[in-house]
Design a protein around this motif. Structure first.
Motif, PDB file in Angstrom:
ATOM      1  N   SER A  88       4.970   4.454  -8.757  1.00 44.50           N
ATOM      2  CA  SER A  88       4.061   3.306  -8.814  1.00 44.50           C
ATOM      3  C   SER A  88       4.527   2.265  -9.825  1.00 44.50           C
ATOM      4  O   SER A  88       4.493   1.059  -9.558  1.00 44.50           O
ATOM      5  CB  SER A  88       2.647   3.782  -9.165  1.00 44.50           C
ATOM      6  OG  SER A  88       2.160   4.682  -8.200  1.00 44.50           O
ATOM      7  N   SER A 100      -6.113   3.842  -7.237  1.00 42.54           N
ATOM      8  CA  SER A 100      -5.645   2.807  -6.313  1.00 42.54           C
ATOM      9  C   SER A 100      -6.244   1.446  -6.659  1.00 42.54           C
ATOM     10  O   SER A 100      -5.552   0.430  -6.617  1.00 42.54           O
ATOM     11  CB  SER A 100      -6.019   3.195  -4.878  1.00 42.54           C
ATOM     12  OG  SER A 100      -5.667   2.179  -3.973  1.00 42.54           O
ATOM     13  N   THR A 101      -7.525   1.424  -7.026  1.00 49.34           N
ATOM     14  CA  THR A 101      -8.177   0.154  -7.358  1.00 49.34           C
ATOM     15  C   THR A 101      -7.491  -0.529  -8.534  1.00 49.34           C
ATOM     16  O   THR A 101      -7.169  -1.726  -8.477  1.00 49.34           O
ATOM     17  CB  THR A 101      -9.662   0.393  -7.692  1.00 49.34           C
ATOM     18  OG1 THR A 101     -10.341   0.757  -6.494  1.00 49.34           O
ATOM     19  CG2 THR A 101     -10.303  -0.864  -8.266  1.00 49.34           C
ATOM     20  N   ARG A 127       4.487  10.411  -8.784  1.00 52.90           N
ATOM     21  CA  ARG A 127       3.589   9.338  -8.360  1.00 52.90           C
ATOM     22  C   ARG A 127       3.511   8.237  -9.413  1.00 52.90           C
ATOM     23  O   ARG A 127       3.512   7.045  -9.091  1.00 52.90           O
ATOM     24  CB  ARG A 127       2.191   9.906  -8.083  1.00 52.90           C
ATOM     25  CG  ARG A 127       2.120  10.721  -6.811  1.00 52.90           C
ATOM     26  CD  ARG A 127       0.695  11.195  -6.534  1.00 52.90           C
ATOM     27  NE  ARG A 127       0.363  12.390  -7.286  1.00 52.90           N
ATOM     28  CZ  ARG A 127      -0.666  12.532  -8.103  1.00 52.90           C
ATOM     29  NH1 ARG A 127      -1.487  11.512  -8.303  1.00 52.90           N
ATOM     30  NH2 ARG A 127      -0.901  13.654  -8.723  1.00 52.90           N
ATOM     31  N   GLY A 169       0.828  -1.199   0.000  1.00 49.97           N
ATOM     32  CA  GLY A 169       0.000   0.000   0.000  1.00 49.97           C
ATOM     33  C   GLY A 169       0.857   1.241   0.000  1.00 49.97           C
ATOM     34  O   GLY A 169       2.068   1.180  -0.257  1.00 49.97           O
ATOM     35  N   PRO A 170       0.260   2.407   0.283  1.00 49.72           N
ATOM     36  CA  PRO A 170       1.018   3.659   0.262  1.00 49.72           C
ATOM     37  C   PRO A 170       2.171   3.636   1.249  1.00 49.72           C
ATOM     38  O   PRO A 170       2.080   3.021   2.314  1.00 49.72           O
ATOM     39  CB  PRO A 170      -0.020   4.721   0.618  1.00 49.72           C
ATOM     40  CG  PRO A 170      -1.138   3.974   1.262  1.00 49.72           C
ATOM     41  CD  PRO A 170      -1.157   2.629   0.643  1.00 49.72           C
ATOM     42  N   ARG A 218      -4.493   0.138  -9.906  1.00 46.74           N
ATOM     43  CA  ARG A 218      -3.077  -0.176  -9.649  1.00 46.74           C
ATOM     44  C   ARG A 218      -2.963  -1.486  -8.880  1.00 46.74           C
ATOM     45  O   ARG A 218      -2.145  -2.340  -9.217  1.00 46.74           O
ATOM     46  CB  ARG A 218      -2.411   0.950  -8.841  1.00 46.74           C
ATOM     47  CG  ARG A 218      -2.101   2.208  -9.617  1.00 46.74           C
ATOM     48  CD  ARG A 218      -1.112   3.097  -8.851  1.00 46.74           C
ATOM     49  NE  ARG A 218      -1.589   3.422  -7.511  1.00 46.74           N
ATOM     50  CZ  ARG A 218      -2.358   4.458  -7.211  1.00 46.74           C
ATOM     51  NH1 ARG A 218      -2.755   5.279  -8.174  1.00 46.74           N
ATOM     52  NH2 ARG A 218      -2.718   4.703  -5.971  1.00 46.74           N
ATOM     53  N   LYS A 219      -3.792  -1.642  -7.844  1.00 50.29           N
ATOM     54  CA  LYS A 219      -3.719  -2.861  -7.034  1.00 50.29           C
ATOM     55  C   LYS A 219      -4.213  -4.070  -7.829  1.00 50.29           C
ATOM     56  O   LYS A 219      -3.838  -5.212  -7.541  1.00 50.29           O
ATOM     57  CB  LYS A 219      -4.529  -2.690  -5.746  1.00 50.29           C
ATOM     58  CG  LYS A 219      -4.051  -1.541  -4.864  1.00 50.29           C
ATOM     59  CD  LYS A 219      -2.597  -1.677  -4.487  1.00 50.29           C
ATOM     60  CE  LYS A 219      -2.018  -0.412  -3.888  1.00 50.29           C
ATOM     61  NZ  LYS A 219      -2.798   0.246  -2.876  1.00 50.29           N
ATOM     62  N   PHE A 243       3.017   3.173  -3.526  1.00 50.37           N
ATOM     63  CA  PHE A 243       2.574   4.515  -3.908  1.00 50.37           C
ATOM     64  C   PHE A 243       3.181   5.514  -2.929  1.00 50.37           C
ATOM     65  O   PHE A 243       3.419   5.199  -1.764  1.00 50.37           O
ATOM     66  CB  PHE A 243       1.040   4.586  -3.845  1.00 50.37           C
ATOM     67  CG  PHE A 243       0.468   5.939  -4.160  1.00 50.37           C
ATOM     68  CD1 PHE A 243       0.284   6.343  -5.472  1.00 50.37           C
ATOM     69  CD2 PHE A 243       0.122   6.822  -3.142  1.00 50.37           C
ATOM     70  CE1 PHE A 243      -0.247   7.598  -5.766  1.00 50.37           C
ATOM     71  CE2 PHE A 243      -0.399   8.075  -3.425  1.00 50.37           C
ATOM     72  CZ  PHE A 243      -0.586   8.463  -4.740  1.00 50.37           C
ATOM     73  N   MET A 289      -6.288  -0.999  -0.448  1.00 46.79           N
ATOM     74  CA  MET A 289      -6.809  -0.385  -1.665  1.00 46.79           C
ATOM     75  C   MET A 289      -7.842   0.689  -1.327  1.00 46.79           C
ATOM     76  O   MET A 289      -8.668   0.508  -0.436  1.00 46.79           O
ATOM     77  CB  MET A 289      -7.457  -1.455  -2.541  1.00 46.79           C
ATOM     78  CG  MET A 289      -7.990  -0.966  -3.859  1.00 46.79           C
ATOM     79  SD  MET A 289      -8.780  -2.318  -4.790  1.00 46.79           S
ATOM     80  CE  MET A 289     -10.397  -2.372  -3.985  1.00 46.79           C
TER      81      MET A 289
END
Length: 356
Positions: A55, A81-82, A51, A8-9, A84-85, A43, A76
Motif C-alpha cells: 500500500s 481502506s477508508t 499489505r 482499488g484492490p 488509505r484512500k 492494495f 473504497m
C-alpha cells in the motif's frame, strides 16, 4: 480520448467484490467506446507487512503516474481502506483533479458508528472532498446523506453480466442442491447455516450444500464434521469465476444468511442464473429479494432458516415463480449495462464541469 483511472484492490492479487467491479469497469465494452480506462492497484491480499508495504509503495508510485488521467475512480471499503484512500483523495484534490468515490463494504455503517469523533471528522472530509460519491442502494443513500450532508451522493447499484449468468440457468430446478457463496465466517452467517442444515436434514435427508469462499475454512470443516454433516455439506474454499458458474448450474437455491451486507454480488449473480434466494433483512437485500422471489429472515434466526431451507427445497408454484422472476428482475434493474451507463453519465457530467 479521455482517460479514467480505477484505483482499488489489485484485480490479480485481491479477492472479493471490489476487485470484480474494477475488472468489469476496466474491461467494459460500453465505457471503452468513450473512455480509456486503466486499473491502478492500491492494495493486495497477504500477510500484514506485505499489505502495508504494498500500500505504501503504491501510493508513492502513484505520484509519478497520475498526471495522464482526467478522472480518478476510487473504490473504497471500511476500516483501513477508508483512510488509505483518503491520502489519494487529498493529493488529487490538492492538484484540482476530478474524483469519483465508489463506496463498497457491507460493514461500513458499523465501522463509521464505532469511530472516534476525530476519525469521523476525517471520514467526513474524505467524502465531502469528492466530486461524486457512488453508493449501492436506496438504504445506503438515506443513511449516508444524513451523516455526510455535504457529500455529492448518487445511487449506482451493482450490476452483473446477464448473459454470463443466464448461461447457468439450466431450466431445471435442482431443489435439493444449495449453495453458500461468500467469506466463510460469522458475518456471512456460515455457522448459522451449518446449524440450520443439521436440523433441516432430519426432515429432508437428501439436502446437499456447497460452501464456497475464503475465510475460516479449517474451522468450518471442523464444525461440519463435528455435527456429522460431511455427507451433506461440501466445503470448497475459494472458487474461480468459472467454477462459480459451474456451481450455479448444479444448484437451485442460494443461501446467504448474513449479519451485514451492502448489495451482494452473489445474490445478483444467483438471481440472474434463475436461483431461489434465502437471505436476511440487512443492507440493500430487501430492495432486491421479496416474498415472490425469495425468503428473507432476521440474522441469527436459525429456526427460521431451517424452515426456509425446507420450504425452498420443495418444488411448488412459488419456487417456479421465483426461478422465472429473478432473471427478469436482474435484466431490468441490475444488469452490468445499467450500471455502466449510470457511471458513464457521471463521467460525462464531471468532464463537462471541468471544461466550464
Amino acid at each position: 480520448m479521455k482517460k479514467i483511472l480505477q484505483i482499488g484492490p489489485s484485480v490479480s492479487k485481491a479477492k472479493g467484490g471490489m476487485a470484480t467491479v474494477i475488472k468489469e469497469l476496466t474491461e467494459s465494452s460500453l465505457l471503452s467506446q468513450t473512455y480509456a480506462i486503466d486499473e491502478y492497484p492500491s492494495f493486495a491480499d497477504g500477510p500484514f507487512l506485505y499489505r502495508l508495504f504494498y500500500s505504501m509503495w503504491s501510493f508513492i508510485r502513484f505520484h509519478w503516474i497520475y498526471q495522464g488521467y482526467d478522472i480518478f475512480h476510487i473504490h473504497m471499503a471500511s476500516k483501513g481502506s477508508t483512510f488509505r484512500k483518503g491520502y489519494y483523495i487529498k493529493f488529487l484534490k490538492k492538484h484540482k483533479r476530478k474524483v469519483v468515490l465508489h463506496v463498497h463494504g457491507s460493514t461500513y455503517k458499523d465501522f463509521y458508528e464505532n469511530l472516534s469523533e476525530k476519525q469521523r471528522e476525517k471520514a467526513y472530509s474524505i467524502w465531502a472532498a469528492c466530486d461524486k460519491v457512488l453508493v449501492l442502494s436506496d438504504n445506503w443513500y438515506d443513511y449516508f446523506t444524513q451523516i455526510f450532508p455535504n457529500a455529492k451522493i448518487v445511487i449506482v447499484e451493482n450490476g452483473v453480466d446477464v448473459e454470463t449468468y443466464e448461461a447457468a440457468n439450466t431450466g431445471r430446478f435442482h431443489e435439493n442442491q444449495l449453495l453458500f457463496l461468500g467469506r466463510l465466517g460469522h458475518r456471512k452467517g456460515a455457522y448459522d447455516l451449518i446449524e440450520a442444515m443439521s436440523l433441516a436434514v432430519k426432515e429432508r435427508p437428501d439436502l446437499h450444500l456447497f460452501m464456497a469462499g475464503d475465510g475460516e475454512l479449517n474451522e468450518i470443516k471442523r464444525v461440519i464434521s463435528q455435527k456429522g454433516l460431511d455427507n451433506h455439506i461440501e466445503c470448497l474454499g475459494w472458487v474461480s469465476a468459472t467454477e462459480r458458474l459451474e456451481l450455479l448450474k448444479k444448484v437451485g437455491i442460494l443461501v446467504l444468511p448474513s449479519y451485514n451486507e451492502g448489495l451482494p454480488m452473489a445474490i445478483l449473480e444467483a438471481m440472474a442464473a434463475g436461483k431461489v434466494i434465502i437471505s436476511t433483512t440487512v443492507g440493500a437485500i430487501p430492495e432486491v429479494v421479496k416474498s415472490e422471489n425469495g425468503i428473507l429472515l432476521e440474522p441469527g434466526d436459525i429456526l427460521g432458516l431451517t424452515k426456509a431451507l425446507i420450504k425452498a427445497s420443495q418444488v411448488s408454484n412459488w419456487s417456479e415463480q421465483a426461478v422465472a422472476v429473478n432473471p427478469q428482475l436482474i435484466r431490468e434493474f441490475y444488469s452490468k449495462e445499467q450500471m455502466h451507463n449510470k457511471i458513464k453519465a457521471i463521467y460525462d457530467i464531471l468532464l463537462t464541469e471541468a471544461k466550464e
